[in-house]
Design an enzyme around this catalytic site. Structure first.
Site, mmCIF file in Angstrom:
data_model
loop_
_atom_site.group_PDB
_atom_site.id
_atom_site.type_symbol
_atom_site.label_atom_id
_atom_site.label_comp_id
_atom_site.label_asym_id
_atom_site.label_seq_id
_atom_site.Cartn_x
_atom_site.Cartn_y
_atom_site.Cartn_z
ATOM 1 N N ASP A 162 -1.692 -11.249 6.577
ATOM 2 C CA ASP A 162 -2.624 -11.847 7.544
ATOM 3 C C ASP A 162 -4.045 -11.756 7.012
ATOM 4 O OD1 ASP A 162 -3.705 -12.800 10.030
ATOM 5 O OD2 ASP A 162 -4.243 -10.726 10.479
ATOM 6 N N LYS A 174 0.863 -1.179 0.000
ATOM 7 C CA LYS A 174 0.000 0.000 0.000
ATOM 8 C C LYS A 174 0.899 1.228 0.000
ATOM 9 C CE LYS A 174 -3.958 2.116 0.153
ATOM 10 N NZ LYS A 174 -4.853 2.176 -1.017
ATOM 11 N N ASP A 234 -5.769 -3.000 -1.492
ATOM 12 C CA ASP A 234 -7.215 -2.867 -1.732
ATOM 13 C C ASP A 234 -7.594 -3.466 -3.085
ATOM 14 O OD1 ASP A 234 -5.725 -0.784 -2.834
ATOM 15 O OD2 ASP A 234 -7.175 0.790 -2.383
HETATM 16 C C1 IPM Z 1 -2.553 -15.740 11.966
HETATM 17 C C2 IPM Z 1 -3.260 -15.189 13.174
HETATM 18 C C3 IPM Z 1 -2.283 -14.416 14.051
HETATM 19 C C4 IPM Z 1 -1.706 -13.282 13.214
HETATM 20 C C5 IPM Z 1 -2.875 -13.874 15.359
HETATM 21 C C6 IPM Z 1 -3.494 -14.979 16.194
HETATM 22 C C7 IPM Z 1 -1.871 -13.102 16.177
HETATM 23 O O1 IPM Z 1 -4.352 -14.408 12.799
HETATM 24 O O2 IPM Z 1 -1.629 -16.543 12.132
HETATM 25 O O3 IPM Z 1 -2.932 -15.400 10.850
HETATM 26 O O4 IPM Z 1 -2.276 -12.179 13.162
HETATM 27 O O5 IPM Z 1 -0.667 -13.495 12.590
HETATM 28 MN MN MN Z 2 -4.744 -14.405 10.655
#
Ligand code: IPM
Ligand code: MN
Length: 363
Positions: free
Chosen positions: A251, A195, A227
């Site tokens: 994530d 981004k 996005d």
């Molecule tokens: C993932 C999870 C973790 C992250 C959390 C539980 C901290 O969502 O492994 O994707 O954000 O990396």
């Molecule tokens: Mn996650």
């Protein structure tokens, strides 16, 4: 001499215990077929351990993990404990302290019926995300001032270094080279997702990507802002092959990816430092409401075992586990991936039995 791998087993909280048990059941079968062994070491960390001892994950545990080949991890998260405490100490703890800089998340569709997108086929949805796993908003640099007042300030830093940006981008190019072009393409493709138009610090990613890509003339490149990448994922998932992105965006977009292949019940993840101890886990959380009910889907953990086998150098065994899961889905024996559609133990046993059956037929 038979190869023996040292595997740390960290089931954690909620459904972690159940899904990891099924993952190990599959490991038992596949190691017998492929002629290697594993020594398993149970690690007790998680909510129960914290509540009874006050300890999250001690330094000696990380020391011990460094002596192993791999860790199979279930899930962390428990409503009795402050949000983020165990997640940071254990999940981020392993990622950071073991320097597991690659979070590898394949998004591969095994059967059209599992995909909620109209008209998309298995050929359209076969991509793999390389999520940077040690920096960004996860660096742990955050704080509050004037807490609890109307003037409260909260901040969290997105930190990017040239070294960590470069190594994940390089990993993505190496992976693309290893995978080769997708059917109908003449080059493998690496797409960078960032981004940089708003998060100007990510100009570092733009420049690093340009530098590294020059070393790989045989690999095509593309770029998408996060996005737009979310939009393309839904509209044109066939545009993706290998994708590389930052920790936070990775994530988020990999949960979207999981839904495109049948949901959290089947999405696996590897937390990797090439050549060193690495950790493998389902992407899903601890799902406390399903704990102890034998309803959770263990396939994400089974596929995490496949990623672990690949990391250990047992590529044939890894492929066989994945092919067996795909085979059970395509033949309709696995009816669906929703929790409770099959029991957790039943799914683990189905994969184990089918693995053994496929091996018998081959002999
Ligand atoms: C993932 C999870 C973790 C992250 C959390 C539980 C901290 O969502 O492994 O994707 O954000 O990396
Ligand atoms: Mn996650």
């Amino acid at each position: 001499m038979t190869k023996v791998y040292d595997i740390g087993v960290l089931p954690g909280d909620g459904i972690g215990e159940e899904v990891v048990r099924e993952g190990l059941k599959v490991l038992d079968a596949v190691q017998e077929i492929h002629g290697f062994e594993s020594r398993r070491e149970h690690l007790p960390y998680g909510a129960e351990h914290f509540l009874s001892t006050g300890e999250t994950m001690p330094d000696v545990a990380f020391e011990r993990l460094r002596q192993l080949h791999a860790v199979l991890f279930g899930a962390i998260g428990d409503p009795r404990i402050e949000v983020g405490l165990l997640e940071f100490a254990i999940i981020a703890g392993m990622r950071h302290k073991l320097d597991l800089y690659v979070n590898l998340r394949p998004v591969r569709l095994y059967h059209e019926s599992l995909c909620p997108l109209k008209g998309k086929t298995c050929a359209d949805i076969d991509m793999i995300f390389c999520r940077e796993n040690t920096e960004d908003a996860y660096s742990g640099v955050y704080g509050y001032a004037k807490k609890g007042t109307e003037h409260e300030i909260a901040l969290q830093e997105m930190i990017f270094t040239r070294r960590c940006t470069e190594r994940i981008i390089r990993y993505a190019f190496e992976l693309a080279q290893k995978r080769g072009p997708k059917p109908g393409k003449d080059k493998p493709l690496v797409t960078m997702i960032d981004k940089a138009n708003a998060v100007r610090a990510q100009d570092l990613w733009t420049r690093t990507f340009a530098d590294v890509s020059r070393e790989y003339p045989g690999i095509a490149t593309d770029h998408a802002y996060i996005d737009a990448a979310c939009m393309w994922m839904v509209k044109n998932p066939e545009w993706f092959d290998v994708a590389v992105t930052t920790n936070l965006f990775g994530d988020i977009i990999t949960d979207l990816g999981a839904m495109m292949i049948g949901g959290m019940g089947i999405a696996a993840s590897g937390n990797i430092h090439p050549g060193k101890v690495s950790m493998f886990e389902p992407i899903h959380g601890s799902a406390p409401k399903y704990k102890g009910q034998d309803k959770a889907n263990p396939l994400a953990t089974v596929l995490a075992v496949a990623l672990m086998l690949d990391h250990l150098g047992e590529a044939a065994a890894a492929k066989e586990v994945e092919a067996t899961v795909a085979d059970l889905i395509c033949s309709g024996r696995i009816r669906g991936l929703q929790a409770g559609e099959h029991s957790c133990t039943e799914l683990g046993s189905m994969v184990r039995d089918r693995l053994l059956e496929r091996a018998r037929v081959r002999r």
